[in-house]
Design a protein around this motif. Structure first.
Motif, PDB file in Angstrom:
ATOM      1  N   LEU A   1       0.829  -1.210   0.000  1.00 15.95           N
ATOM      2  CA  LEU A   1       0.000   0.000   0.000  1.00 15.95           C
ATOM      3  C   LEU A   1       0.864   1.261   0.000  1.00 15.95           C
ATOM      4  O   LEU A   1       0.535   2.251  -0.658  1.00 15.95           O
ATOM      5  CB  LEU A   1      -0.940   0.003   1.210  1.00 15.95           C
ATOM      6  CG  LEU A   1      -2.087  -1.013   1.184  1.00 15.95           C
ATOM      7  CD1 LEU A   1      -2.872  -0.963   2.492  1.00 15.95           C
ATOM      8  CD2 LEU A   1      -3.021  -0.764   0.000  1.00 15.95           C
TER       9      LEU A   1
ATOM     10  N   LEU B   1       2.129   1.768  -3.566  1.00 13.12           N
ATOM     11  CA  LEU B   1       1.048   2.215  -4.449  1.00 13.12           C
ATOM     12  C   LEU B   1       0.634   3.652  -4.135  1.00 13.12           C
ATOM     13  O   LEU B   1       0.302   4.424  -5.038  1.00 13.12           O
ATOM     14  CB  LEU B   1      -0.161   1.281  -4.308  1.00 13.12           C
ATOM     15  CG  LEU B   1       0.027  -0.152  -4.822  1.00 13.12           C
ATOM     16  CD1 LEU B   1      -1.205  -0.988  -4.502  1.00 13.12           C
ATOM     17  CD2 LEU B   1       0.302  -0.165  -6.324  1.00 13.12           C
ATOM     18  N   ASP B   2       0.671   4.008  -2.858  1.00 18.06           N
ATOM     19  CA  ASP B   2       0.282   5.365  -2.467  1.00 18.06           C
ATOM     20  C   ASP B   2       1.319   6.387  -2.925  1.00 18.06           C
ATOM     21  O   ASP B   2       0.973   7.487  -3.362  1.00 18.06           O
ATOM     22  CB  ASP B   2       0.114   5.440  -0.948  1.00 18.06           C
ATOM     23  CG  ASP B   2      -0.387   6.800  -0.491  1.00 18.06           C
ATOM     24  OD1 ASP B   2      -1.446   7.233  -0.986  1.00 18.06           O
ATOM     25  OD2 ASP B   2       0.278   7.432   0.345  1.00 18.06           O
TER      26      ASP B   2
ATOM     27  N   HIS C   1       0.706   7.064  -6.676  1.00 17.30           N
ATOM     28  CA  HIS C   1      -0.745   6.880  -6.746  1.00 17.30           C
ATOM     29  C   HIS C   1      -1.346   7.162  -8.117  1.00 17.30           C
ATOM     30  O   HIS C   1      -2.474   6.766  -8.386  1.00 17.30           O
ATOM     31  CB  HIS C   1      -1.429   7.787  -5.710  1.00 17.30           C
ATOM     32  CG  HIS C   1      -1.123   9.238  -5.898  1.00 17.30           C
ATOM     33  ND1 HIS C   1      -0.038   9.839  -5.296  1.00 17.30           N
ATOM     34  CD2 HIS C   1      -1.728  10.197  -6.632  1.00 17.30           C
ATOM     35  CE1 HIS C   1      -0.007  11.113  -5.644  1.00 17.30           C
ATOM     36  NE2 HIS C   1      -1.012  11.359  -6.450  1.00 17.30           N
TER      37      HIS C   1
ATOM     38  N   LEU D   1      -9.007  -2.355  -0.852  1.00 14.38           N
ATOM     39  CA  LEU D   1      -7.894  -1.440  -0.609  1.00 14.38           C
ATOM     40  C   LEU D   1      -7.100  -1.141  -1.877  1.00 14.38           C
ATOM     41  O   LEU D   1      -6.361  -0.157  -1.934  1.00 14.38           O
ATOM     42  CB  LEU D   1      -6.962  -2.021   0.462  1.00 14.38           C
ATOM     43  CG  LEU D   1      -7.632  -2.393   1.798  1.00 14.38           C
ATOM     44  CD1 LEU D   1      -6.608  -2.961   2.767  1.00 14.38           C
ATOM     45  CD2 LEU D   1      -8.328  -1.191   2.407  1.00 14.38           C
ATOM     46  N   THR D   2      -7.256  -2.004  -2.881  1.00 14.65           N
ATOM     47  CA  THR D   2      -6.614  -1.784  -4.179  1.00 14.65           C
ATOM     48  C   THR D   2      -7.630  -2.031  -5.290  1.00 14.65           C
ATOM     49  O   THR D   2      -8.633  -2.720  -5.091  1.00 14.65           O
ATOM     50  CB  THR D   2      -5.404  -2.727  -4.382  1.00 14.65           C
ATOM     51  OG1 THR D   2      -5.803  -4.080  -4.122  1.00 14.65           O
ATOM     52  CG2 THR D   2      -4.260  -2.357  -3.460  1.00 14.65           C
TER      53      THR D   2
ATOM     54  N   ARG E   1      -2.179  -2.678 -10.301  1.00 12.52           N
ATOM     55  CA  ARG E   1      -3.105  -2.098  -9.327  1.00 12.52           C
ATOM     56  C   ARG E   1      -2.812  -0.634  -9.050  1.00 12.52           C
ATOM     57  O   ARG E   1      -1.711  -0.146  -9.274  1.00 12.52           O
ATOM     58  CB  ARG E   1      -2.999  -2.841  -7.981  1.00 12.52           C
ATOM     59  CG  ARG E   1      -3.997  -3.960  -7.777  1.00 12.52           C
ATOM     60  CD  ARG E   1      -3.605  -5.187  -8.479  1.00 12.52           C
ATOM     61  NE  ARG E   1      -4.385  -6.353  -8.058  1.00 12.52           N
ATOM     62  CZ  ARG E   1      -4.193  -7.551  -8.579  1.00 12.52           C
ATOM     63  NH1 ARG E   1      -3.273  -7.748  -9.506  1.00 12.52           N
ATOM     64  NH2 ARG E   1      -4.933  -8.568  -8.171  1.00 12.52           N
TER      65      ARG E   1
ATOM     66  N   ILE F   1      -3.943   2.136  -5.644  1.00 10.79           N
ATOM     67  CA  ILE F   1      -4.533   2.193  -4.309  1.00 10.79           C
ATOM     68  C   ILE F   1      -5.882   2.911  -4.371  1.00 10.79           C
ATOM     69  O   ILE F   1      -6.080   3.812  -5.190  1.00 10.79           O
ATOM     70  CB  ILE F   1      -3.577   2.899  -3.316  1.00 10.79           C
ATOM     71  CG1 ILE F   1      -4.038   2.702  -1.868  1.00 10.79           C
ATOM     72  CG2 ILE F   1      -3.430   4.381  -3.651  1.00 10.79           C
ATOM     73  CD1 ILE F   1      -3.008   3.141  -0.835  1.00 10.79           C
TER      74      ILE F   1
ATOM     75  N   GLY G   1      -7.913   2.296   0.741  1.00 12.34           N
ATOM     76  CA  GLY G   1      -6.541   1.847   0.978  1.00 12.34           C
ATOM     77  C   GLY G   1      -5.699   2.933   1.624  1.00 12.34           C
ATOM     78  O   GLY G   1      -4.886   2.660   2.513  1.00 12.34           O
ATOM     79  N   ARG G   2      -5.909   4.179   1.189  1.00 11.06           N
ATOM     80  CA  ARG G   2      -5.179   5.303   1.796  1.00 11.06           C
ATOM     81  C   ARG G   2      -5.566   5.470   3.260  1.00 11.06           C
ATOM     82  O   ARG G   2      -4.720   5.741   4.114  1.00 11.06           O
ATOM     83  CB  ARG G   2      -5.471   6.597   1.034  1.00 11.06           C
ATOM     84  CG  ARG G   2      -4.759   6.690  -0.297  1.00 11.06           C
ATOM     85  CD  ARG G   2      -4.661   8.132  -0.761  1.00 11.06           C
ATOM     86  NE  ARG G   2      -4.072   8.183  -2.091  1.00 11.06           N
ATOM     87  CZ  ARG G   2      -4.778   8.161  -3.214  1.00 11.06           C
ATOM     88  NH1 ARG G   2      -6.094   8.099  -3.160  1.00 11.06           N
ATOM     89  NH2 ARG G   2      -4.181   8.204  -4.384  1.00 11.06           N
TER      90      ARG G   2
END
Length: 329
Positions: free
Chosen positions: A14, A17-18, A21, A58-59, A67, A69, A73-74
């Motif tokens: 996460l 991915l964040d 983003h 969350l994704t 994927r 986020i 998810g954030r």
């Protein structure tokens, strides 16, 4: 133990991915980047964890590409595993200090910005309130960047119906000093009482044990009185306490003056060797240094009832692309 490891892996995914983003990331790239987080797993195992994250919302899946986020998810990333975030701020300070590369002679290179967002309809009023602060000694620099909704400050997108203001972060000092061969230790963020001159810290939070930026906490707690400090020389401002080695004291004082001539102030006081500064003790062979908070103008907005969302130490930004606040208002 396996559950703990699995949770750590998913949290690391996460985080990656964040951080990126706005792009879709596949399992192969995630596997590569996870190694930087101390997680060494195969693509197949990454896909296993991604399926769990998908099921939890969350994704979001983008076919075979990978994927991104989700807002959920954030939120999970913000709330999860607070114990892991203890010391996060000091780690971020050290990383950004290293990445700061401003050349004082040419004026080229990156500085660290705080980013604050407030309602677009309040822009004129906000600029009016901040103007006296930007003319005071209680700012890092009068250089700023202002962006409208949909535009970006660095990699930060300004939300809808908001304006984003980037102000020079005090951690920029750490980076400039580091490049000059002067290591700076960030000890505390605090609220500093002013009575014609700095008197004492009335509140302190250690950077070492915090998962949040102390100055953001003080702003939201309405513990400042910046506007009075500016208008009457009596009030409370945001500031931080740092330490430098005694052997660098002379060079520090020279650099302080050089910074001021280049449009970067912020260093309120430099202490004497091995002596307390504003009642704050220092380590052996250290001298204290008090630096103003880069978010002081935003604290003035909060005092006036204009709510802002701030993110300290938000992004690196070219110093040469900043403009004087006077050009805005």
């Amino acid at each position: 133990m396996k559950q703990v490891d699995s949770d750590k892996t998913m949290l690391s995914i996460l985080k990656i991915l964040d951080k990126q983003h706005d792009i879709v990331i596949g399992s192969r790239e995630l596997s590569r980047q996870l190694k930087m987080h101390g997680v060494n797993i195969s693509e197949r195992t990454v896909r296993y964890h991604l399926r769990i994250l998908d099921e939890r919302g969350l994704t979001k899946v983008f076919g075979k590409e990978g994927r991104m986020i989700t807002p959920k998810g954030r939120e999970e990333l913000i709330n999860a595993r607070v114990s892991e975030k203890v010391g996060f701020i000091i780690s971020k300070i050290e990383t950004l200090s290293y990445l700061t590369d401003l050349n004082l002679e040419s004026g080229q290179g990156n500085v660290i910005l705080n980013i604050s967002c407030f309602p677009e309809k309040k822009l004129s009023e906000a600029l009016r309130i901040m103007k006296p602060v930007f003319s005071s000694p209680y700012i890092m620099s009068d250089k700023v960047v202002l962006k409208k909704s949909g535009e970006k400050i660095g990699d930060f997108p300004v939300p809808k119906n908001m304006v984003g203001l980037g102000t020079v972060c005090s951690v920029t000092i750490n980076g400039i000093f580091l490049k000059a061969g002067i290591p700076v230790t960030s000890r505390f963020g605090g609220v500093l009482q002013i009575n014609s001159e700095p008197i004492r810290f009335t509140a302190l939070i250690s950077y070492e044990g915090s998962s949040l930026d102390p100055l953001e906490i003080f702003i939201k707690s309405r513990m400042t009185d910046i506007r009075s400090a500016v208008s009457t020389d009596y009030g409370k401002i945001l500031a931080s306490f740092r330490e430098i080695p005694v052997v660098t004291l002379e060079k520090t004082l020279q650099l302080k003056e050089n910074l001021k001539s280049k449009g970067i102030g912020g260093i309120l006081l430099v202490g004497n060797p091995n002596q307390p500064l504003l009642e704050m003790p220092v380590g052996i062979d250290k001298a204290g240094m008090v630096i103003v908070g880069g978010l002081n103008p935003i604290a003035a907005l909060e005092e006036a009832g204009i709510q802002a969302v701030s993110k300290a130490m938000s992004t690196l930004y070219p110093f040469s692309e900043l403009v004087s606040f006077k050009d805005l208002y």
